[in-house]
Design a protein around this motif. Structure first.
Motif, mmCIF file in Angstrom:
data_model
loop_
_atom_site.group_PDB
_atom_site.id
_atom_site.type_symbol
_atom_site.label_atom_id
_atom_site.label_comp_id
_atom_site.label_asym_id
_atom_site.label_seq_id
_atom_site.Cartn_x
_atom_site.Cartn_y
_atom_site.Cartn_z
ATOM 1 N N MET A 1 -7.615 6.289 -3.601
ATOM 2 C CA MET A 1 -6.435 5.984 -4.415
ATOM 3 C C MET A 1 -6.572 4.577 -5.014
ATOM 4 N N GLU A 2 -6.455 4.506 -6.328
ATOM 5 C CA GLU A 2 -6.521 3.191 -6.988
ATOM 6 C C GLU A 2 -5.205 2.446 -6.778
ATOM 7 N N MET A 3 -5.296 1.244 -6.229
ATOM 8 C CA MET A 3 -4.090 0.441 -5.954
ATOM 9 C C MET A 3 -3.606 -0.177 -7.267
ATOM 10 N N LEU A 4 -2.317 0.002 -7.558
ATOM 11 C CA LEU A 4 -1.766 -0.595 -8.788
ATOM 12 C C LEU A 4 -0.904 -1.817 -8.445
ATOM 13 N N ILE A 5 -0.058 -1.676 -7.415
ATOM 14 C CA ILE A 5 0.787 -2.800 -6.995
ATOM 15 C C ILE A 5 0.694 -2.906 -5.466
ATOM 16 N N THR A 6 0.274 -4.055 -4.994
ATOM 17 C CA THR A 6 0.055 -4.212 -3.555
ATOM 18 C C THR A 6 1.392 -4.406 -2.821
ATOM 19 N N ALA A 7 1.335 -4.206 -1.518
ATOM 20 C CA ALA A 7 2.533 -4.407 -0.690
ATOM 21 C C ALA A 7 3.037 -5.845 -0.814
ATOM 22 N N ASP A 8 2.130 -6.800 -0.893
ATOM 23 C CA ASP A 8 2.518 -8.210 -1.048
ATOM 24 C C ASP A 8 3.245 -8.452 -2.363
ATOM 25 N N ASP A 9 2.699 -7.877 -3.439
ATOM 26 C CA ASP A 9 3.323 -8.052 -4.759
ATOM 27 C C ASP A 9 4.704 -7.386 -4.798
ATOM 28 N N LEU A 10 4.824 -6.234 -4.140
ATOM 29 C CA LEU A 10 6.130 -5.559 -4.081
ATOM 30 C C LEU A 10 7.143 -6.451 -3.366
ATOM 31 N N ARG A 11 6.726 -7.013 -2.243
ATOM 32 C CA ARG A 11 7.627 -7.874 -1.448
ATOM 33 C C ARG A 11 8.100 -9.067 -2.282
ATOM 34 N N THR A 12 7.160 -9.721 -2.929
ATOM 35 C CA THR A 12 7.492 -10.925 -3.699
ATOM 36 C C THR A 12 8.455 -10.601 -4.841
ATOM 37 N N ARG A 13 8.145 -9.554 -5.578
ATOM 38 C CA ARG A 13 8.974 -9.215 -6.751
ATOM 39 C C ARG A 13 10.363 -8.733 -6.316
ATOM 40 N N ILE A 14 10.414 -7.949 -5.250
ATOM 41 C CA ILE A 14 11.704 -7.411 -4.812
ATOM 42 C C ILE A 14 12.595 -8.534 -4.275
ATOM 43 N N ASP A 15 12.000 -9.521 -3.657
ATOM 44 C CA ASP A 15 12.751 -10.725 -3.261
ATOM 45 C C ASP A 15 13.423 -11.351 -4.480
ATOM 46 N N ARG A 16 12.642 -11.505 -5.541
ATOM 47 C CA ARG A 16 13.174 -12.128 -6.770
ATOM 48 C C ARG A 16 14.249 -11.251 -7.395
ATOM 49 N N ARG B 1 4.995 9.446 -0.367
ATOM 50 C CA ARG B 1 6.147 8.533 -0.507
ATOM 51 C C ARG B 1 6.067 7.364 0.473
ATOM 52 N N HIS B 2 5.414 7.580 1.600
ATOM 53 C CA HIS B 2 5.406 6.588 2.680
ATOM 54 C C HIS B 2 4.381 5.472 2.476
ATOM 55 N N LEU B 3 3.530 5.597 1.466
ATOM 56 C CA LEU B 3 2.510 4.552 1.275
ATOM 57 C C LEU B 3 3.191 3.213 0.990
ATOM 58 N N PRO B 4 2.701 2.129 1.583
ATOM 59 C CA PRO B 4 3.361 0.828 1.403
ATOM 60 C C PRO B 4 3.023 0.137 0.093
ATOM 61 N N TYR B 5 2.239 0.788 -0.759
ATOM 62 C CA TYR B 5 1.859 0.224 -2.054
ATOM 63 C C TYR B 5 2.072 1.295 -3.133
ATOM 64 N N VAL B 6 1.970 0.888 -4.399
ATOM 65 C CA VAL B 6 2.013 1.862 -5.502
ATOM 66 C C VAL B 6 0.584 2.086 -5.967
ATOM 67 N N GLY B 7 0.178 3.367 -6.006
ATOM 68 C CA GLY B 7 -1.197 3.683 -6.398
ATOM 69 C C GLY B 7 -1.199 4.703 -7.523
ATOM 70 N N VAL B 8 -2.358 4.815 -8.167
ATOM 71 C CA VAL B 8 -2.526 5.819 -9.226
ATOM 72 C C VAL B 8 -3.196 7.035 -8.615
ATOM 73 N N LEU B 9 -2.537 8.172 -8.792
ATOM 74 C CA LEU B 9 -3.061 9.398 -8.212
ATOM 75 C C LEU B 9 -4.329 9.815 -8.939
ATOM 76 N N PRO B 10 -5.431 10.072 -8.200
ATOM 77 C CA PRO B 10 -6.656 10.519 -8.864
ATOM 78 C C PRO B 10 -6.440 11.880 -9.518
ATOM 79 N N ALA B 11 -7.147 12.147 -10.602
ATOM 80 C CA ALA B 11 -7.016 13.438 -11.292
ATOM 81 C C ALA B 11 -7.227 14.575 -10.294
ATOM 82 N N GLY B 12 -6.392 15.590 -10.353
ATOM 83 C CA GLY B 12 -6.511 16.732 -9.457
ATOM 84 C C GLY B 12 -5.641 16.609 -8.213
ATOM 85 N N GLY B 13 -4.902 15.498 -8.051
ATOM 86 C CA GLY B 13 -3.973 15.329 -6.933
ATOM 87 C C GLY B 13 -4.668 14.817 -5.707
#
Ligand code: XMP
Length: 171
Positions: A1-16, A159-171
């Motif tokens: 799974m290609e990582m698009l937004i890391t758990a750290d980046d999510l935490r920082t932005r959601i704080d803001r 849904r439970h993944l702690p980061y946002v990723g791009v789903l590879p073609a084919g699921g």
């Protein structure tokens, strides 16, 4: 799974974002209304950082393609919503794509008597919007790719993944 937004980046932005929301409401009580199921991870993290008097509620908005409804028709179910009369409502959703869901949900909540309705989304996809709609709070703007994780699903998985990723073609 290609990582698009890391758990750290999510935490920082959601704080803001939580700070932006608290400043916008300036101490007024808010009812946060999450659109199930995609909102859950984002909403759980966000609301714990919002320094305001806050109530929590949920609704569902689903496009059914069964025989009982027209193709793609959006069905809103709000059986668990409290009385919103005179309340300041903050709708929370995982992603703004075409904009159709949030447009309908905002109109629905105004009909239910909300004093004001603002919208916060974790993600906004570039180049996909079909109806004019401007969210009040946006976490991240992302390219037009199908993303999963942090509440977002493919066939109810991931849904439970702690980061946002791009789903590879084919699921
Ligand atoms: P509209 O088009 O009404 O739809 O703005 C918003 C809903 O579409 C779903 N959606 C996605 N779900 N990855 C997902 O897991 C995506 O990349 C994606 N794009 C749209 C989602 O349910 C959202 O609430």
């Amino acid at each position: 799974m290609e990582m698009l937004i890391t758990a750290d980046d999510l935490r920082t932005r959601i704080d803001r974002m939580a700070g932006e929301i608290a400043r916008a409401y300036a101490g007024r009580p808010v009812t946060a209304v999450g659109i199930l199921t995609g909102c859950v991870v984002f909403m759980a993290d966000l609301i714990r950082r919002i320094d305001l008097p806050l109530r929590v509620a949920f609704l569902t908005a689903s496009s059914y393609r069964g025989t009982a409804t027209a193709p793609g028709q959006l069905v809103i179910r709000d059986d668990f919503l409290p009385d919103l009369t005179g309340r300041h409502v903050l709708v929370l959703d995982d992603i703004l794509d075409t904009g159709k869901t949030l447009t309908r949900v905002v109109a629905h909540l105004v009909d239910r008597g909300a004093e004001s309705v603002k919208v916060g989304v974790l993600l906004r996809k570039i180049g996909r919007q079909e109806v004019p709609f401007e969210p009040d709070f946006v976490g991240f703007t992302i390219p037009d790719k199908f993303v999963v994780g942090y509440g977002l699903d493919y066939n109810d998985e991931y849904r439970h993944l702690p980061y946002v990723g791009v789903l590879p073609a084919g699921g």
